[in-house]
Design a protein around this motif. Structure first.
Motif, mmCIF file in Angstrom:
data_model
loop_
_atom_site.group_PDB
_atom_site.id
_atom_site.type_symbol
_atom_site.label_atom_id
_atom_site.label_comp_id
_atom_site.label_asym_id
_atom_site.label_seq_id
_atom_site.Cartn_x
_atom_site.Cartn_y
_atom_site.Cartn_z
ATOM 1 N N GLN A 94 0.850 -1.101 0.059
ATOM 2 C CA GLN A 94 -0.127 -0.070 0.052
ATOM 3 C C GLN A 94 1.023 1.421 -0.081
ATOM 4 N N LYS A 95 0.798 2.186 -0.965
ATOM 5 C CA LYS A 95 1.376 3.434 -0.775
ATOM 6 C C LYS A 95 0.197 4.302 -0.845
ATOM 7 N N SER A 96 0.461 5.444 0.100
ATOM 8 C CA SER A 96 -0.345 6.458 0.426
ATOM 9 C C SER A 96 0.291 7.988 0.444
ATOM 10 N N TYR A 97 -0.522 8.948 -0.199
ATOM 11 C CA TYR A 97 -0.194 10.347 -0.427
ATOM 12 C C TYR A 97 -1.286 11.123 0.348
ATOM 13 N N GLY A 98 -0.787 12.262 0.834
ATOM 14 C CA GLY A 98 -1.758 13.136 1.497
ATOM 15 C C GLY A 98 -1.224 14.392 2.190
ATOM 16 N N GLY A 99 -2.303 15.123 2.634
ATOM 17 C CA GLY A 99 -2.043 16.334 3.348
ATOM 18 C C GLY A 99 -3.286 16.751 4.403
ATOM 19 N N ASN A 100 -2.532 17.498 5.280
ATOM 20 C CA ASN A 100 -3.555 17.991 6.444
ATOM 21 C C ASN A 100 -3.400 19.407 6.824
#
Length: 217
Positions: A94-100
């Motif tokens: 699993q690869k994940s990319y995000g922002g908060n």
């Protein structure tokens, strides 16, 4: 003796001013966070077969924050995660990319140790690949997940010096909406479907403990 007392008082005042500087209006903060976990297992008792499994979880964040007033900060975090699991018959990556976008307010505990509480809103894109290599039923699937969240969190920050701080998150609660698209292929067929999900996620005290390092200027 009087001179020594004056020097001591001046040093204490300077120390307090340095610790106060870290949370004052106009301070910038660059942050780097990391949370890693690795586990390997082996079972030799299953009919003489050597069954092995391995789990690796890695999560990294890079952020910029700004103290818009004393003890209050806005911050933008970008994140990347890579999780892997494998055994003798199957594997998952699993690869994940995000922002908060985060808001934090700091509360003094003692000297340079602070508690904080705040809120955040975020987005995460994840791609999950599953594989099954059993000879009689090989199978592969890919999941694409778009997740939106909003919630509250809190923790502890230690302002080590004028330029550095160390922070950990201890408690959090998030309301999440996600949309999952799955494609699957086997020897016989191929299909795709989409699902949506609402949930409330909470983490208890010192769950999934990770750290952030801040550079202040």
């Amino acid at each position: 003796m009087k001179m020594k007392k004056q020097l001591l008082l001046a040093a204490m005042a300077a120390g307090l001013s340095l610790s106060a500087f870290s949370q004052t209006k106009g301070t910038n903060a660059l942050s780097f966070g990391v949370n890693t976990y690795t586990n390997k297992g082996r079972d030799n008792s299953s009919q003489g077969n050597n069954y092995e499994n391995k789990t690796q979880n890695n999560f990294f964040t890079l952020g910029y924050g700004y103290f818009f007033k004393d003890n209050s900060k806005f911050e933008l975090d970008l994140s990347y995660g890579l999780d892997k699991y494998s055994n003798n018959y199957s594997g998952q990556q699993q690869k994940s990319y995000g922002g908060n976008l985060n808001y934090q307010h700091y509360f003094p505990i003692v000297k340079t140790l602070f508690a904080y509480a705040g809120g955040r809103a975020g987005y995460t894109y994840s791609k999950i690949k599953n594989s099954n290599i059993e000879p009689y039923y090989p199978q592969a699937s890919t999941d694409i997940n778009n997740q939106y969240s909003i919630g509250a969190y809190g923790g502890i920050t230690w302002f080590i010096s004028q330029r550095f701080a160390l922070e950990t998150s201890l408690l959090s609660a998030d309301f999440r909406y996600s949309k999952l698209k799955q494609t699957e292929s086997t020897n016989q067929n191929y299909h795709s479907n989409e699902t949506t999900n609402f949930n409330l996620n909470t983490q208890g005290f010192i769950n999934n403990l990770g750290f952030k390092i801040y550079i202040l200027f």
